[in-house]
Each structure stands twice: as C-alpha cells, then as structure tokens.
Write a protein that holds these residues in place. Structure first.
Motif, PDB file in Angstrom:
ATOM      1  N   TYR B  36       0.840  -1.183   0.000  1.00  0.00           N
ATOM      2  CA  TYR B  36       0.000   0.000   0.000  1.00  0.00           C
ATOM      3  C   TYR B  36       0.884   1.245   0.000  1.00  0.00           C
ATOM      4  N   GLN B  38       0.515   5.372   1.185  1.00  0.00           N
ATOM      5  CA  GLN B  38      -0.328   6.298   1.937  1.00  0.00           C
ATOM      6  C   GLN B  38       0.308   7.676   1.933  1.00  0.00           C
ATOM      7  N   GLN B  42      -4.186  10.871   4.219  1.00  0.00           N
ATOM      8  CA  GLN B  42      -5.041  10.118   3.312  1.00  0.00           C
ATOM      9  C   GLN B  42      -5.110   8.657   3.738  1.00  0.00           C
ATOM     10  N   LEU B  44      -5.119   4.421   2.979  1.00  0.00           N
ATOM     11  CA  LEU B  44      -4.216   3.489   2.318  1.00  0.00           C
ATOM     12  C   LEU B  44      -4.749   3.152   0.935  1.00  0.00           C
ATOM     13  N   PHE B  91       4.467   7.094   2.297  1.00  0.00           N
ATOM     14  CA  PHE B  91       4.572   6.068   3.332  1.00  0.00           C
ATOM     15  C   PHE B  91       4.135   4.759   2.685  1.00  0.00           C
ATOM     16  N   ILE B  93       3.425   0.801   2.974  1.00  0.00           N
ATOM     17  CA  ILE B  93       3.057  -0.170   4.002  1.00  0.00           C
ATOM     18  C   ILE B  93       2.766  -1.511   3.346  1.00  0.00           C
ATOM     19  N   GLY B 108       2.674  -4.246   8.344  1.00  0.00           N
ATOM     20  CA  GLY B 108       3.994  -3.864   8.792  1.00  0.00           C
ATOM     21  C   GLY B 108       3.961  -2.443   9.334  1.00  0.00           C
ATOM     22  N   PRO B 109       5.075  -1.978   9.891  1.00  0.00           N
ATOM     23  CA  PRO B 109       5.129  -0.643  10.498  1.00  0.00           C
ATOM     24  C   PRO B 109       5.273   0.480   9.489  1.00  0.00           C
ATOM     25  N   GLY B 110       5.486   0.127   8.227  1.00  0.00           N
ATOM     26  CA  GLY B 110       5.594   1.154   7.201  1.00  0.00           C
ATOM     27  C   GLY B 110       7.017   1.620   6.957  1.00  0.00           C
ATOM     28  N   ARG B 112       8.930   5.071   5.432  1.00  0.00           N
ATOM     29  CA  ARG B 112       8.798   6.459   4.960  1.00  0.00           C
ATOM     30  C   ARG B 112       9.870   6.716   3.915  1.00  0.00           C
TER      31      ARG B 112
END
Lengths: 111, 116
Positions: B36, B38, B42, B44, B91, B93, B108-110, B112
C-alpha cells in the motif's frame, strides 16, 4: 466505483466518554468488515472484525455494529482513553483478497 | 503472533535512484502479501497484491515497471521503487495474510520514503 466512506473526518471526545465512529459502504456484495487503528507514523493495527452474517460483535472496550440494510458500520469505544487517539479506518472485503479502506476518522481524546 | 516487519523504516534518496523495501512475516508464512501507499492525511491505497512464486497483480494506475515486486519466499516480499522521483515520496506499508483463506491482514510498520 465502489467505495467505503466515513461520515465524520474528525472526532473529539472527552477522556472517559464513549466514542462512536461511523462508516458507510457502497458495495452490497461486501461480506467482511474490519476496523483498523493507525497511530502516527505506524502501520494499521487490527481492532475488530465482523462478518455479514452478524450485526454486532464485541471486543475489549470495542463494539462493531453492522447494519446491512443501510450499509452502515460503526465502531464504539467505551471509556475512551488518551491512548485511543489515532486515525481509525473501516475496511471492507468482497470475497477476494482485496480490502478497500475508507477515508479514515481522526479521534482526539481530551484529557 | 502475526508480526510483520519492514526494512528500512525510513529512507532518503536522490531523484533517479532506486530504493528497495523489504516486508517480512516473522512468525507465519504468507502466501499473499500486499503493498500500500499512503500520502499524508489520506487513506491506504492498494498498489499491488504479491503472491509467492508468481507475478504480482497491480492495481489500475500503478506502473509495474516502476514498482517492482518480488515475492521470493513465503516470508519475504520486496518492493523496489525504480528511478524514484519526488512525487514517489510517501509512506509505503505492506501487509500479509497467514494462509490461503481470506483472513485479516496484518500490517507492517511502514517505510517512509523521501525522494530529494
């Protein structure tokens, strides 16, 4: 196209009060719904889910209500705490692996 | 259980370079993983579905040659942003499903990504 939307983009509640976050979905074929919590800079965290053969499901301090007649989903958080402050997403699944996310509601909990 | 990790958590790169993001299911095997994107404030947006041992399925509007996905094992999927540009800053994810049935996704925690 199909979408999942939310009635309120921002919700501010007093600590200790109950919170209700609403979500509308448009795909009548959706049969599995999930609520996620996302804190700033983190990935979504599963909160609770519900299948379309149910209209209510309870977890710890959270309750999800599903009204298939009006295609409405809600998340109720009892005794809201500062740690509940986050963005909440509803998501729907129509039977495959794809999950569609709503726009999100930011919950502010005032101490 | 059902822990998903991502690496790196944050990356800054120059425009035109490629960046690889790893997604791992730590305590379960994931036949299906998702990627995803993001943007700030906004929701996902699903980019692609990654299946172990087969080609990824991309959502409409996502360039498969720009966002290369490799699901090499049941615990690892990678997303490579090729020739990154500032508009790719976002971001990213990943999520994974334990098993072959339709089940809750674990995220997951993403990562950046900032492209300068």
């Amino acid at each position: 196209g199909e979408s999942v939307g939310l009635h309120l983009p921002t919700l501010s509640v007093q600590e200790g009060d109950n919170s209700i976050i609403n979500c509308a979905y448009s795909n009548s074929a959706s049969d599995y719904f999930i609520w996620y919590k996302q804190e700033s800079g983190k990935g979504p965290q599963f909160i609770i889910d519900i299948r379309s053969n149910m209209d209510k499901r309870q977890g710890q301090r959270v309750t999800v209500l599903l009204n298939k007649t009006v295609k409405h989903l809600s998340l109720q958080i009892a005794a809201t705490q500062p740690g509940d402050s986050a963005v909440y997403f509803c998501a729907e699944n129509t039977g495959g692996f794809k999950t569609i996310f709503g726009a999100g509601t930011r919950l502010f909990v005032k101490a | 259980g059902a822990v998903v990790s991502q690496h790196p958590s944050r990356v800054i790169c120059k425009s035109g370079t490629s960046v690889k993001i790893e997604c791992r299911s730590l305590d379960f095997q994931a036949t299906t993983m998702f990627w995803y994107r993001q943007f700030p404030k906004q929701s996902l947006m699903l980019m692609a579905t990654s299946n172990e041992g087969s080609k990824a399925t991309y959502e409409q509007g996502v360039e498969k040659d720009k966002f290369l996905i490799n699901h090499a094992s049941l615990t690892l999927s990678t997303l490579t942003v090729t020739s990154a540009h500032p508009e790719d800053s976002s971001f990213y994810i990943c999520s994974a499903i334990p098993g072959t049935g339709r089940e809750t996704q674990y995220f997951g925690p993403g990562t950046r990504l900032l492209v300068l």
